[in-house]
Design a protein around this motif. Structure first.
Motif, PDB file in Angstrom:
ATOM      1  N   ALA A 135      20.695  27.738  12.860  1.00 24.84           N
ATOM      2  CA  ALA A 135      20.771  29.073  12.254  1.00 24.84           C
ATOM      3  C   ALA A 135      20.691  30.148  13.333  1.00 24.84           C
ATOM      4  O   ALA A 135      21.468  31.123  13.322  1.00 24.84           O
ATOM      5  CB  ALA A 135      19.645  29.253  11.225  1.00 24.84           C
ATOM      6  N   PHE A 142      22.661  23.729   5.750  1.00 29.16           N
ATOM      7  CA  PHE A 142      22.299  22.756   6.788  1.00 29.16           C
ATOM      8  C   PHE A 142      22.005  21.406   6.144  1.00 29.16           C
ATOM      9  O   PHE A 142      21.995  21.288   4.915  1.00 29.16           O
ATOM     10  CB  PHE A 142      21.099  23.283   7.582  1.00 29.16           C
ATOM     11  N   PHE A 197      26.330  30.478   7.350  1.00 27.15           N
ATOM     12  CA  PHE A 197      25.603  29.203   7.299  1.00 27.15           C
ATOM     13  C   PHE A 197      26.389  28.165   6.484  1.00 27.15           C
ATOM     14  O   PHE A 197      26.439  26.993   6.848  1.00 27.15           O
ATOM     15  CB  PHE A 197      24.207  29.406   6.704  1.00 27.15           C
ATOM     16  N   GLY A 241      27.126  25.695   9.139  1.00 26.59           N
ATOM     17  CA  GLY A 241      25.831  24.991   9.200  1.00 26.59           C
ATOM     18  C   GLY A 241      25.961  23.485   9.210  1.00 26.59           C
ATOM     19  O   GLY A 241      25.085  22.779   9.696  1.00 26.59           O
TER      20      GLY A 241
END
Lengths: 450, 450
Positions: B276, B407, B440, B444
């Motif tokens: 991040a 993520f 993200f 991610g």
């Protein structure tokens, strides 16, 4: 005394007779219902009352064997109509909720129903004669009220717990539940000549009490004696960390705290406080006048900021769905008529929070703080429920406060004074109030004559 | 895309099609119900679901003329089963409240029902497919759960808003309401790969949400995009004092706040945070690591003290009336198994209160605080809903927090990270999260594959 006059008893006295087999619960209920019949036109304390249901409950309670009864078995309690009850409607004195009937018991109601009879399961252990009147959502200061002061029907019983104060003051119920956000328990306690306690904030679950202000709303209790308040405090499991060290008025130390709003005190309250100080001193207590540090001066304003800004959140649903049925005061909260933004809200919340440990420390140096309950005796009229100037600071500070009756204003209407203790010293406060109350009731000059 | 696949849409996308006349609400509802049919055995997100009632609501909503519809008209939302709804039972995942059916809408439900269609009166403006599963009273950490992570049924979806997170993560509902007291919104957000926001405490009325801890409980929202969170934030009238000054990631300043519990972070979370930071920096943002002052070190303990001591008050009714049906954890709160007394409770309450303006000041220096959402990806098993170590401090501090997915952990399960803003900067936080979320989700490394 026959059961006809049972309405004259405190709850503790009545329960003793019930336990001794000298009074049936049905007989007690009938006595209260007759009292209500005679007085309801003048006082108007009830928002909802189903007499047949009351008698049906009473007969069911009479059938429970003595050995299976809890400590509150048969105790009649009136409930302010902002607290949910499974078996009665809850209308908040709002047309929006007229005939609303949530099938839900508030936590306080569950605890009272079950007090002491855990092992029996869901047996009603409380005789609830009905729901008492309230200001709109326990939040409006003004507006038409059907409830009158039992000591003089041309005057307000105070609000917002109008019916709870009036019903107990008029011997229509020995005990009642109310709430306090500003002065809604202490003020009607004073105006109706009864004891009323606002316990430590959050010490009694507020589950099932409609929210007006989360940081201020507190369940309150009304009764005509401290023994009765103690009964309910037991049911609510109120407990201090350690036993009260209080022994007697002789040798006790009181802080007289006139607060920053003292200039608004009327002659009745000034006399009551002076008389209270004299009585305490005459019985061997020290009374020391204490000025709170100047940082406490913002409290009245901060209380109002919290009240209004939280009102914005909590009355939003009614504003969205039925604005035309909401009072202008509450519409004003939602529409930010006072102009308070979140920055001011947080400043007030954080500012009050910082004062709480400080007032605990100050109050902890004394047996209790002595402070006015009200500006003066109940004002004329029923449109306005009176000033909460002397109550709102303690509501914000979350301390327990108890109103003790015994004094009177220039027309002979009752005036009480308050004792305050640090947070979670509720049982200590009740213990002190019991002894102080004996003196104020005996020597303060006011006598109940309803 | 036909209406068969409408379950794949976010709420914002679906509402646009409904407004354009390309999708009926009934068609949308049928698509979601088919998705639920296919997946319910694996995921088990629903505590209560009446399909006929859903379709009946949908058909009624389809009949409302376009000109009379509000902005959320036809938006399906799932509701955690600790929030009262007039038309469905509320059981709190507790045998004590099995089949309980309070006839009461929570404030959040009233607002959603009426969003934008005030002038129509009481028209359901929300399609509520049912009630989602919850940990017992949204308060238990452990205990049998019927709900499984949609990304891997051998793992927990997190709790206590288990069903809300799983239903949104599994495309069974575009939006859901949950609650957070420790980490009950942010953690299931992370575990299920969705966005979830815990708004500023008390910014959304908690009326009609059963209390676990008054100072901690907050209504939370789950969705698969920030646009959908914004829709609900509008309905709840969430607003900042001033418009967000945020323009773009380029030039933004983030504080990386690992917090005092960082040592418990697993590899998945360590990698997610590192990734991040890299992404934000690669897009022109500054990221500065910030250690909170040591006075914040007490927060995890204080959070637990508040949780347990308030639990003593709020679970007392169930303890009195049905102790044998209450989990040992909650019995322990009421019986003070941890030994916390009121003195410790007040120390924690006052201590946390003093930190709130300080975290506002610190967070206010940055675009947002970046901090972990969870210890790692969802753990194996469904008995334990996971650690809330990284969430509880923010719950205590009352700041808004949003989980952003994107993520993954070492088994490929989703991991999110949190952004935090000062109190009542919820709309600013949503605006920042929208841009951060795009990055993200794109870079991610995790892709939703249910």
């Amino acid at each position: 005394m026959g059961s006809d006059d049972a309405y004259l008893l405190t709850a503790s006295q009545a329960l003793a007779r019930i336990r001794a087999g000298e009074l049936t619960i049905e007989g007690y209920a009938r006595s209260l219902l007759r009292r209500i019949d005679v007085r309801d036109t003048d006082v108007g304390a009830w928002a909802y009352l189903d007499k047949d249901y009351v008698l049906q409950q009473a007969r069911a309670l009479d059938k429970v064997p003595m050995k299976d009864r809890g400590p509150l078995h048969g105790m009649p309690i009136a409930v302010k109509d902002v607290i949910y009850t499974k078996d009665m409607p809850t209308a908040h004195n709002s047309p929006i909720y007229k005939d609303d009937f949530p099938k839900l018991d508030a936590a306080s109601i569950i605890l009272l129903r079950h007090a002491g009879v855990l092992f029996l399961g869901y047996i009603a252990d409380m005789l609830c004669p009905g729901k008492t009147t309230t200001a709109e959502f326990a939040a409006s200061y003004t507006g038409p009220s059907s409830t009158r002061n039992p000591h003089n029907p041309s005057r307000t019983p105070g609000g917002s717990s109008s019916g709870s104060g009036a019903a107990v003051g008029d011997l229509q119920a020995p005990v009642a539940l109310g709430t306090q956000t500003g002065g809604s328990t202490i003020r009607p306690g004073s105006f109706n000549g009864v004891y009323s306690i606002k316990p430590t904030w959050n010490a009694v679950s507020r589950e099932g009490l409609k929210i007006s202000s989360l940081m201020l709303d507190t369940i309150g209790i009304f009764a005509r004696g401290v023994d009765d308040l103690d009964l309910v405090a037991d049911a609510f499991a109120l407990r201090d960390d350690e036993p009260s060290g209080f022994q007697s008025i002789k040798g006790a130390r009181f802080a007289l705290c006139k607060t920053v709003v003292w200039p608004v005190a009327g002659e009745g309250t000034r006399n009551a406080i002076a008389r209270a100080v004299d009585i305490l001193r005459a019985h061997g207590a020290e009374v020391e006048e204490v000025d709170l540090p100047t940082e406490f001066d913002d409290l009245p304003r901060w209380h109002n900021v919290v009240l209004q800004t939280e009102g914005e959140t909590f009355f939003l649903p009614e504003h969205r769905t039925a604005k035309d049925q909401l009072s202008p005061q509450l519409v004003g909260y939602v529409e930010r008529k006072a102009g308070y933004d979140h920055r001011e809200q947080l400043k007030a919340l954080d500012g009050i929070a910082a004062l709480r440990p400080k007032i605990d420390e100050i109050a902890g140096r004394y047996t209790a703080i002595l402070t006015p309950s009200v500006v003066d005796e109940a004002p004329e009229g029923v449109e306005w429920t009176g000033d909460s100037a002397f109550c709102s600071c303690w509501s914000a500070l979350h301390t327990p406060v108890i109103n003790i009756p015994g004094f009177q204003g220039h027309t002979g209407m009752p005036i009480g004074v308050s004792l305050v203790a640090p947070r979670y010293r509720d049982r200590h406060l009740l213990k002190v109030a019991k002894e102080v109350g004996k003196l104020f009731e005996a020597e303060g000059g006011w006598r109940r004559n309803v």
